[in-house]
Design an enzyme around this catalytic site. Structure first.
Site, PDB file in Angstrom:
ATOM      1  CG  HIS A 221      -2.125  -0.973   0.868  1.00  0.00           C
ATOM      2  ND1 HIS A 221      -2.085  -2.285   1.260  1.00  0.00           N
ATOM      3  CD2 HIS A 221      -3.269  -0.803   0.171  1.00  0.00           C
ATOM      4  CE1 HIS A 221      -3.184  -2.880   0.840  1.00  0.00           C
ATOM      5  NE2 HIS A 221      -3.916  -2.017   0.181  1.00  0.00           N
ATOM      6  NE  ARG A 330      -6.592   0.790  -2.629  1.00  0.00           N
ATOM      7  CZ  ARG A 330      -6.037   1.017  -3.817  1.00  0.00           C
ATOM      8  NH1 ARG A 330      -5.918   2.238  -4.282  1.00  0.00           N
ATOM      9  NH2 ARG A 330      -5.578   0.006  -4.548  1.00  0.00           N
ATOM     10  NE  ARG A 366     -11.450  -1.429  -0.906  1.00  0.00           N
ATOM     11  CZ  ARG A 366     -10.173  -1.631  -1.197  1.00  0.00           C
ATOM     12  NH1 ARG A 366      -9.847  -2.474  -2.151  1.00  0.00           N
ATOM     13  NH2 ARG A 366      -9.233  -0.990  -0.542  1.00  0.00           N
ATOM     14  CD  GLU A 465      -9.804  -7.211  -3.522  1.00  0.00           C
ATOM     15  OE1 GLU A 465      -8.762  -6.556  -3.377  1.00  0.00           O
ATOM     16  OE2 GLU A 465     -10.768  -7.128  -2.734  1.00  0.00           O
ATOM     17  CG  ASN A 488      -3.152  -3.717  -6.412  1.00  0.00           C
ATOM     18  OD1 ASN A 488      -2.668  -3.781  -7.528  1.00  0.00           O
ATOM     19  ND2 ASN A 488      -3.686  -2.612  -5.919  1.00  0.00           N
ATOM     20  CG  ASP A 489      -5.343  -7.936  -2.084  1.00  0.00           C
ATOM     21  OD1 ASP A 489      -4.346  -8.225  -1.403  1.00  0.00           O
ATOM     22  OD2 ASP A 489      -6.043  -6.939  -1.854  1.00  0.00           O
ATOM     23  CB  CYS A 536     -10.166  -1.023  -9.428  1.00  0.00           C
ATOM     24  SG  CYS A 536     -10.475  -2.281  -8.181  1.00  0.00           S
TER      25      CYS A 536
HETATM   26  C1  PEP Z   1      -6.553  -4.719  -5.289  1.00  0.00           C
HETATM   27  O1  PEP Z   1      -6.365  -5.625  -4.484  1.00  0.00           O
HETATM   28  O2  PEP Z   1      -6.162  -4.738  -6.473  1.00  0.00           O
HETATM   29  C2  PEP Z   1      -7.273  -3.504  -4.866  1.00  0.00           C
HETATM   30  C3  PEP Z   1      -7.653  -2.597  -5.745  1.00  0.00           C
HETATM   31  O3  PEP Z   1      -7.471  -3.329  -3.534  1.00  0.00           O
HETATM   32  P1  PEP Z   1      -6.307  -2.825  -2.546  1.00  0.00           P
HETATM   33  O4  PEP Z   1      -5.109  -2.481  -3.369  1.00  0.00           O
HETATM   34  O5  PEP Z   1      -6.844  -1.674  -1.804  1.00  0.00           O
HETATM   35  O6  PEP Z   1      -6.124  -4.036  -1.688  1.00  0.00           O
HETATM   36 MG    MG Z   2      -7.313  -5.553  -2.526  1.00  0.00          MG
END
Ligand code: PEP
Ligand code: MG
Length: 625
Positions: A221, A330, A366, A465, A488-489, A536
């Site tokens: 993050h 977020r 979200r 995710e 990202n996850d 996203c």
């Molecule tokens: C992701 O996981 O891609 C996402 C957009 O959520 P975050 O990055 O806030 O976990």
């Molecule tokens: Mg995520």
């Protein structure tokens, strides 16, 4: 406004940039490019003592009240220690452990401690938190100087009890500004072992040139926040970083992932020239802002922004890039920056102001995504929340409904004032998605009973995710109003990687055939049921991934506002036919490296002149959108 670009967090491009070198000399530290940009300035090594307070003064007339606040907090801390001792006794624990708490009590009662903090507050007009911090720092230093094990352990005991005291103080101090108080005026490159999202939020932005961390991966993050804040960042620089002295000059290159310490005149000159080239190239983005994201053969691609802090700076960035709306807000950042769970009214006002700023464009809220990297000390400390660290996202809210109750009510109320959508993070499957929807429905029923006006209906989506969500994407596409893929996850969960600790050997992983096929599957299931699909995660802002994504039918991409111009430029230069062709070739390849290579070959052959990271290095830029 001039955008600072080159997204592609952790992109393999960093390995094939012209002039990339892997200098092992400790003066040149190489890590992972996490947020683009090039800056030069003094370094500050930041070691946050989370629980210690900034040095703050209290008005002389308030000192007595401040002292009373301290006394009340001491009383609460005594109670906490008593409770802890009782818990131990109930468990029939070794008597020496109970004794530790006895000694904790005696520290709180120690006349030297009481006297010192009283003086700091009443005579020196410090806040109670600052007074305790001064005491902790002095005593720790004095005890550690004695170089004796007994005193070293004693110092640890003092710290332990003072930490309890500090929590008691902050509990009663809702809404206080917890920003780190950095002791300099000129902005610095902040160096840290690791920065949590809360650390990043609490750093005063006007004092930060860029971020360099010893650990952390491209999807952590801190990397995402740095992109949002348009701060150059390099992560995973290794342990040599932490031995840097405060004040030493560094050049931080967030595009290449390099920190150069104590630069030579030649390096400083090269830095100047490179900065100039980048700025010149980035100026060419301005004219793009008014153009829509449309392929040459006429397919409209919606380019949306991701918001973290949703402050005026972030909202203005989205506005400047003429984003088509907000694809991901977020919401948990409002929780991370606050000492207590935000109230329904606070959230309602925040959400209303975001919708007002969006001026009719859609905003996707979200629901709060806590757990994993995003820990909330407040929640950890709550008596009902035992085991909270073992769950994340939607699961966490379903298990501890008090975390999102106020948010759901606030959303219902705010969503009456604009084009709003809501999505749940980390949806494992249909049962959890339905349970989330039921909680949303209950919140509305309550509001109705209370006679509070709110929206008639909420558009509710599921984030994809988790690998389980991919495998049931057909079912989720039936149930949900839309799907949004959080790469990202999804990438680390699919590939058995730790999102926080991905290193330079793993830059090809986002191109893994397993990931590519998972994305394709979700896009296909969405298309079959007319359920819109957005991406996203950071991948949406990676200029190398645009073609495969639009080729598979993803027509909504949500990213940091700064990434929009470059993505738009690629979209406006390609056709859906070309994108499908590229995707088709990639889907036949067996390994991440092969996909990575083929995609980069294609992009550099056809689009190098559009990519900041390439064109700004060579001066080979295209000057019209
Ligand atoms: C992701 O996981 O891609 C996402 C957009 O959520 P975050 O990055 O806030 O976990
Ligand atoms: Mg995520």
């Amino acid at each position: 406004m001039t955008a600072r670009i080159v997204p592609s967090v952790g992109s393999p491009l960093t390995r094939i940039l012209p002039g990339q070198e892997d200098d092992a000399a400790p003066r040149i530290l190489t890590g992972i490019a996490a947020s683009p940009g090039l800056v030069m300035g003094p370094v500050y090594v930041h070691a946050p003592d989370d629980w210690l307070a900034a040095d703050r003064a209290v008005a002389p007339g308030q000192a007595a009240a401040e002292h009373a606040r301290l006394e009340a907090a001491i009383a609460r801390t005594r109670q906490t220690i008593d409770d802890l001792r009782e818990r131990l006794t109930a468990q029939d624990t070794d008597v020496t452990e109970g004794f530790i708490f006895q000694s904790h009590m005696s520290i709180l009662d120690d006349p030297m401690f009481r006297d010192r903090v009283r003086k700091e507050i009443l005579d020196n007009h410090r806040t109670a938190d600052s007074a305790v911090t001064v005491f902790v720092r002095d005593i720790t230093e004095a005890f550690l100087d004695l170089d004796d094990r007994y005193f070293q352990e004693k110092a640890a005991d003092v710290q332990d009890v003072m930490r309890h005291l500090m929590y008691s103080l902050t509990e009663a101090d809702d809404g206080a500004d917890r920003s780190y108080d950095l002791d300099f005026d000129e902005p610095h490159i902040i160096v840290a072992s690791e920065l949590t999202p809360s650390d990043t939020v609490l750093l005063p932005k006007d004092k930060v040139l860029g971020l360099a961390t010893e650990r952390g991966g491209p999807l952590s993050h801190v990397a995402i926040l740095a992109n949002t804040l348009q701060l150059p960042a390099v992560v995973g620089l290794g342990s040599a970083l932490m031995s840097l002295a405060d004040g030493v000059i560094g050049i931080l290159d967030g595009t290449r992932g390099v920190l150069t310490i104590d630069p030579t005149q030649e390096e400083i000159d090269a830095y100047g020239a490179q900065r100039q080239r980048r700025e010149q190239f980035e100026r060419t983005f301005d004219q793009l802002a008014t153009e829509p994201g449309v392929t040459r053969d006429g397919t409209r691609i919606h380019l949306l922004t991701n918001l973290e802090l949703a402050d005026s700076h972030e909202l203005a960035q989205g506005e400047a890039q003429a984003a088509d709306g907000v694809g991901l807000y977020r919401t948990e950042y409002a929780y991370l920056a606050s000492e207590s769970l935000p109230t329904e009214d606070e959230l309602y006002e925040k959400y209303c102001s975001i919708l007002a700023d969006a001026r009719g464009r859609p905003v996707t809220f979200r629901t709060v995504d806590l757990g994993g990297e995003k820990v909330l000390p407040l929640l950890d400390a709550a008596p009902r929340a035992e085991g909270v660290e073992n769950v994340r996202g939607l699961r966490l809210c379903l298990r501890y409904p008090e975390v999102w109750e106020a948010q759901l009510r606030a959303l219902w109320r705010a969503c009456a004032h604009g084009d709003a959508r809501v999505m749940f993070p980390m949806v494992p499957g249909v049962a959890e998605f339905r349970a989330g929807k039921n909680a949303v429905t209950r919140a509305r029923e309550q509001l109705e009973r209370d006679g509070v006006p709110c929206a008639d209906r909420l558009i509710i989506g599921a984030m994809i995710e988790l690998p389980s969500a991919v495998t049931v994407a057909d079912l989720l596409a039936e149930e949900a109003d839309f799907l949004s893929i959080g790469t990202n996850d999804l990438i680390p969960y699919s590939l058995g990687l730790d999102r926080t600790y991905m290193d330079r050997t793993m830059v090809s992983e986002p191109y893994h055939p397993g990931v590519l096929r998972a994305l394709k599957r979700v896009a296909d299931e969405g298309a079959l049921r007319d359920t819109p699909v957005t991406v996203c995660g950071e991948m949406a802002g990676d200029p190398f991934y645009v073609l495969p994504l639009i080729g598979m039918g993803v027509h909504r991409l949500s990213m940091s506002a700064a990434s929009i111009p470059q993505i738009k430029r690629v979209i406006r230069s390609t056709t859906i036919q070309e994108a499908r062709g590229v995707l088709g070739r990639l889907l036949e390849l067996p390994t991440a490296e092969a996909v990575d290579y083929e995609l980069h070959r294609h992009m550099l052959e056809h689009y190098a002149h559009l990519l900041v990271s390439h064109a700004a290095e060579t001066g080979d830029a295209e000057h019209d959108g």
